[in-house]
Motif scaffolding. Structure first.
Motif, PDB file in Angstrom:
ATOM      1  N   ARG A  61      55.659  34.742  43.372  1.00 58.82           N
ATOM      2  CA  ARG A  61      54.457  35.580  43.257  1.00 58.82           C
ATOM      3  C   ARG A  61      54.814  37.067  43.210  1.00 58.82           C
ATOM      4  NH1 ARG A  61      51.163  31.977  47.666  1.00 58.82           N
ATOM      5  NH2 ARG A  61      51.386  30.036  46.506  1.00 58.82           N
ATOM      6  N   GLN A 104      45.193  34.046  40.403  1.00 58.19           N
ATOM      7  CA  GLN A 104      44.580  34.524  41.643  1.00 58.19           C
ATOM      8  C   GLN A 104      44.251  33.370  42.578  1.00 58.19           C
ATOM      9  OE1 GLN A 104      42.042  38.125  41.433  1.00 58.19           O
ATOM     10  NE2 GLN A 104      44.195  38.461  41.831  1.00 58.19           N
ATOM     11  N   ASN A 121      47.851  39.744  39.779  1.00 57.66           N
ATOM     12  CA  ASN A 121      48.186  39.771  41.213  1.00 57.66           C
ATOM     13  C   ASN A 121      48.987  41.011  41.599  1.00 57.66           C
ATOM     14  OD1 ASN A 121      46.920  37.328  41.433  1.00 57.66           O
ATOM     15  ND2 ASN A 121      48.805  36.103  41.512  1.00 57.66           N
TER      16      ASN A 121
END
Lengths: 298, 248
Positions: B99, B124, B174
């Protein structure tokens, strides 16, 4: 897990069933076919056992007493028999009872000509067994008891019934084994085809940083739903055809109606519904869980 | 005395790691079959840098990308990405590590059955952003990449350039500290290639470290960024404001 994530996962499971409708259909059909065979076989097996059991319960040993025996001795013998492990029930049939039932069964209104009981010496014990195979032991014991004149038994029926029961046991284990092997093979094939289509999808999710749990959950929910659907379908079909088949057999083979004692569909479904649903859900869960795992190593 | 020295060394290294977004120390990777794909690579990329990695096929670029994404582990050497010791990362920690990196591929890799909004929102969802915030973030990033009006379209209804923008939006939604682009213009015409590159440059100005693997000579020469050239598994040149080195 957040509530919104949970609902999202649930929704994805539902959505992907419709998105891959041909794969879903194939999976439902496979599970349905297997569980239909399972249900069919279960219904036959249970009915067979029921028929055998009913017949077994009818098997009895009859004991007649020596002439001039006292009522005390008869009661004593009754108590001794009742204590035996193989005995489930003992009925005392007095000479008058025996004559009454004989009259009713065979003579009807013609019995008026008799003034004395012709079956004066026919007082007896009707002994019902817990297990037909124990009949031999009981008979040997009874013959040694003082005051017993004669022991009537049904040797042939007893041996035949124990044999049938054992045979049904072996056959059922064999067929269930084959059925399980076939269904596992079919389902793993179907799931593998379905998954290979989505291999890319899984890889993308993993690249973005989705956890195994997150990737797997919608697939597992899909598998469970497919399994559930695949178990309800054959249950419905069996419910509809069961009564028709029973009716057909009863009409076609009327001669056997006294012997054939079918169980009501409701009784069979008390076990079949939860077992089938558990099998369907289990197959769906394990099938999707294992197959997705293979593709998670990205 | 020895331990004190050790501590100082570790401290120094930690500082080095924290200054660098990406750090490779003597990294080698060989597959079970054939020659090594990478041998003894040392590389440092600072936070906020924009770097091109160029080289022919077989030069080790793809292996490098796979190592950075922890798709592969190095045979020897250390890899640090945003403070993570990638080589020693446990499998179950990999998702969380990934991530940190937004990735864009040559073939876009969008989920075909999902529309533009869902493709971006998915990134998300996996980090469990509340739906309310997803509804704000996704349109915002889509308008950054110039696709505000197309959020309902499926990938197949979009041009190659548009699909790559969706992939870019997904990679950025993100706000990862690193953006990794593997041949992002490989399937695009020159105009779309330039548009994507301009976007990458814009993203870089907001502080994101951008790493672009490419074959596109014109773009590399025109943009005047740091260029790392690889050949047969080793880095053969590393130049600030460099250009595409001709193979001859």
């Amino acid at each position: 897990m957040r509530i919104s994530t949970f609902f999202y996962t649930l929704k994805q499971g539902f959505v992907s069933i419709f998105k891959n409708k041909w794969f879903s259909l194939a999976s439902v059909a496979t599970i349905s076919a297997c569980l239909f065979l399972f249900g069919l076989f279960y219904a036959i097996l249970v009915n067979f056992q029921h028929i055998v059991k009913t017949a077994e319960e009818g098997v009895s040993v009859t004991v007649f007493f020596e002439e001039g025996i006292t009522d005390d001795r008869i009661a004593e013998i009754g108590e001794m028999i009742q204590k035996r492990v193989e005995v489930s029930k003992v009925n005392y049939v007095s000479a008058d009872d025996a004559w009454d039932s004989f009259k009713e069964e065979y003579l009807g209104e013609y019995s008026d000509g008799f003034t004395e009981n012709p079956l004066a010496d026919s007082a007896n014990y009707e002994i019902y067994l817990k297990d037909v195979s124990m009949q031999g032991d009981l008979v040997t014991y009874l013959e040694s008891v003082e005051g017993i004149r004669q022991v009537n038994k049904s040797e042939i029926t007893a041996n035949t019934l124990s044999g049938v029961n054992a045979l049904i046991g072996y056959v059922s284990v064999g067929i269930i084994g084959i059925l399980l092997a076939v269904s596992v093979f079919l389902i793993s094939n179907t799931v593998t085809i379905g998954i290979s289509v989505r291999k890319e999808e899984i890889a993308i999710m993993k690249y973005i940083g989705a956890t195994d749990f997150f990737v797997r959950s919608p697939f597992v929910i899909e598998g469970i739903l497919i399994g559930l659907l695949g178990s309800l379908l054959p249950l419905g079909i069996i419910y509809v055809i069961y009564n028709r088949v029973v009716e057909y057999v009863m009409v076609k083979f009327q001669v056997l109606t006294t012997l054939l004692n079918f169980m009501p569909v409701e009784t069979i479904f008390q076990t079949l519904v939860p077992v089938s649903m558990a099998l369907g859900v289990g197959i769906g869960f394990i099938g999707s869980f294992i197959t997705v795992r293979k593709h998670l190593r990205v | 005395m020895k331990t004190k020295e050790n501590k100082r060394r570790i401290h120094k290294k930690n500082r080095a790691v924290s200054e660098q977004m990406i750090m490779l120390e003597d990294v080698s990777k060989s597959y079970s079959t054939g020659a090594p794909a990478l041998s003894g690579v040392n590389l440092q990329i600072k936070k906020g840098e924009f770097v091109f990695i160029v080289g022919d096929s077989g030069s080790g670029k793809s292996t490098l990308i796979k190592l950075l994404l922890r798709e592969l582990t190095p045979t020897s050497g250390q890899i640090y990405v945003n403070g993570y010791d990638v080589g020693r990362l446990k499998r179950r920690k990999v998702p969380k590590f990934r991530r940190n990196i937004g990735v864009v591929f040559q073939d876009f890799r969008l989920l075909k059955d999902w529309n533009v909004y869902e493709n971006v929102a998915f990134a998300q969802r996996i980090i469990q952003v509340p739906t309310r915030e997803i509804r704000k973030n996704v349109p915002s990033i889509l308008s950054t990449v110039g696709l505000a009006g197309k959020y309902k379209a499926k990938p197949r209804q979009l041009s190659g350039g548009e699909q790559q923008r969706v992939a870019l939006a997904r990679a950025l939604v993100n706000q990862p500290p690193i953006l990794l682009a593997d041949e992002p213009t490989g399937n695009l015409d020159p105009k779309n290639s330039w548009d994507i590159m301009k976007l990458l440059e814009e993203i870089n100005t907001t502080g994101t470290t951008v790493l672009v693997v490419t074959h596109n000579r014109e773009i590399v020469n025109a943009m005047q960024k740091r260029v790392i050239t690889m050949k047969k598994g080793v880095i053969v040149s590393d130049e600030e404001k460099g250009g595409y080195i001709d193979e001859d």
